[in-house]
Design a protein around this motif. Structure first.
Motif, short mmCIF file in Angstrom:
data_model
loop_
_atom_site.label_atom_id
_atom_site.label_comp_id
_atom_site.label_asym_id
_atom_site.label_seq_id
_atom_site.Cartn_x
_atom_site.Cartn_y
_atom_site.Cartn_z
N LEU A 48 -10.39 -54.17 -59.44
CA LEU A 48 -10.07 -53.33 -60.61
C LEU A 48 -10.68 -51.93 -60.46
CD1 LEU A 48 -10.52 -55.88 -63.53
CD2 LEU A 48 -8.36 -54.89 -62.69
N GLY A 49 -11.89 -51.88 -59.91
CA GLY A 49 -12.53 -50.58 -59.70
C GLY A 49 -11.74 -49.71 -58.72
N VAL A 50 -11.27 -50.31 -57.63
CA VAL A 50 -10.45 -49.57 -56.66
C VAL A 50 -9.17 -49.08 -57.34
CG1 VAL A 50 -9.08 -49.81 -54.55
CG2 VAL A 50 -11.42 -50.71 -54.63
N ALA A 51 -8.53 -49.94 -58.13
CA ALA A 51 -7.32 -49.53 -58.85
C ALA A 51 -7.63 -48.40 -59.82
CB ALA A 51 -6.72 -50.73 -59.58
N GLY A 52 -8.79 -48.47 -60.48
CA GLY A 52 -9.19 -47.43 -61.41
C GLY A 52 -9.40 -46.08 -60.74
N VAL A 53 -10.06 -46.10 -59.59
CA VAL A 53 -10.26 -44.86 -58.84
C VAL A 53 -8.92 -44.31 -58.36
CG1 VAL A 53 -11.25 -43.90 -56.72
CG2 VAL A 53 -12.63 -45.41 -58.17
N ARG A 54 -8.05 -45.18 -57.88
CA ARG A 54 -6.72 -44.74 -57.45
C ARG A 54 -5.98 -44.06 -58.60
NH1 ARG A 54 -1.80 -48.64 -55.24
NH2 ARG A 54 -0.18 -47.05 -55.39
N ASP A 55 -6.05 -44.65 -59.78
CA ASP A 55 -5.37 -44.09 -60.95
C ASP A 55 -6.00 -42.76 -61.37
OD1 ASP A 55 -3.61 -43.96 -63.16
OD2 ASP A 55 -5.08 -44.94 -64.44
N ALA A 56 -7.33 -42.71 -61.39
CA ALA A 56 -8.02 -41.48 -61.80
C ALA A 56 -7.72 -40.33 -60.83
CB ALA A 56 -9.52 -41.72 -61.89
N LEU A 57 -7.74 -40.61 -59.53
CA LEU A 57 -7.42 -39.57 -58.55
C LEU A 57 -5.95 -39.15 -58.67
CD1 LEU A 57 -9.35 -40.85 -55.40
CD2 LEU A 57 -9.94 -38.91 -56.88
N GLY A 58 -5.08 -40.10 -58.88
CA GLY A 58 -3.67 -39.80 -59.07
C GLY A 58 -3.44 -38.90 -60.29
N ALA A 59 -4.18 -39.17 -61.35
CA ALA A 59 -4.06 -38.35 -62.57
C ALA A 59 -4.46 -36.90 -62.27
CB ALA A 59 -4.92 -38.93 -63.68
N ARG A 60 -5.50 -36.73 -61.48
CA ARG A 60 -5.94 -35.37 -61.10
C ARG A 60 -4.88 -34.64 -60.29
NH1 ARG A 60 -10.81 -33.24 -63.00
NH2 ARG A 60 -12.23 -34.95 -63.38
N LEU A 61 -4.08 -35.41 -59.58
CA LEU A 61 -3.02 -34.83 -58.75
C LEU A 61 -1.69 -34.75 -59.49
CD1 LEU A 61 -3.86 -36.67 -55.40
CD2 LEU A 61 -4.37 -34.29 -56.00
N GLY A 62 -1.70 -35.10 -60.78
CA GLY A 62 -0.50 -35.02 -61.60
C GLY A 62 0.46 -36.18 -61.44
#
Length: 193
Positions: A48-62
């Motif tokens: 879940l943490g890996v998925a969370g980081v993936r989502d947070a980084l993706g949000a930063r990239l739009g």
């Protein structure tokens, strides 16, 4: 950015006495909840943490949110709430005709350790009713009891049952009368006409 987020409970701590707050099966301490999750399955939490980081980084990239299941069956990888009663418990809350998109932005898991209602409790000036379930595998009763104890006007009521029981059926019939009594006592009964 974190200072912009003001969890509801923290905001309530700034309100004057006279406003009440109640919570059944509450998430009182995100850190304790995370530790509880890790004890059940560290690999699940890591995923879940890996998925969370993936989502947070993706949000930063739009990018569009990267989502995970909100609820799943016990041990189901990729579901935030994955206890024995989570999936069936959630379904019990939803009318059959209502579609349910069982997904949540994965970054929600990253905020869990920062939600600490128990830390704001000493500043809470309103009456607080905390209702905990003795077999709650999502939000164990210990942090809820600590929340009630830390609040100057906190009350704790404990019931037999799991996390989803206060919302439907017999559990609902147990907690609601206590909530009504608490509201009448703390807000005052309405004047007779």
């Amino acid at each position: 950015m974190a200072s912009e987020r003001r969890p509801q409970f923290r905001a309530l701590a700034d309100r004057p006495l006279g406003v009440e707050f109640r919570g059944e099966a509450p998430l009182a301490d995100g850190r304790a909840a995370l530790v509880h999750m890790v004890k059940r399955s560290a690999t699940h939490v890591l995923g879940l943490g890996v998925a969370g980081v993936r989502d947070a980084l993706g949000a930063r990239l739009g990018r569009e949110p990267y989502t995970v299941k909100t609820v799943g069956r016990r041990g189901e990888q990729g579901a935030v709430l994955a206890t024995a009663d989570a999936y069936e418990g959630m379904l019990r809350l939803l009318p059959a005709e209502v579609p349910y998109d069982n997904e949540v932005s994965a970054r929600v898991i990253l905020s869990l350790p920062f939600f600490r209602a128990v830390a704001a409790a000493p500043r809470l000036t309103c009456p607080l009713l905390v209702q905990v379930m003795d077999h709650d595998d999502l939000t164990p009763p210990g942090p809820g009891a600590a929340l009630a104890a830390a609040a100057p006007h906190g009350e704790l009521l404990a019931y037999r049952g799991g996390h989803w029981d206060p919302y439907v059926g017999e559990g609902f019939d147990q907690v609601v009368p206590d909530q009504i009594a608490f509201l009448k006592r703390t807000l005052g009964a309405p004047a007779a006409r």
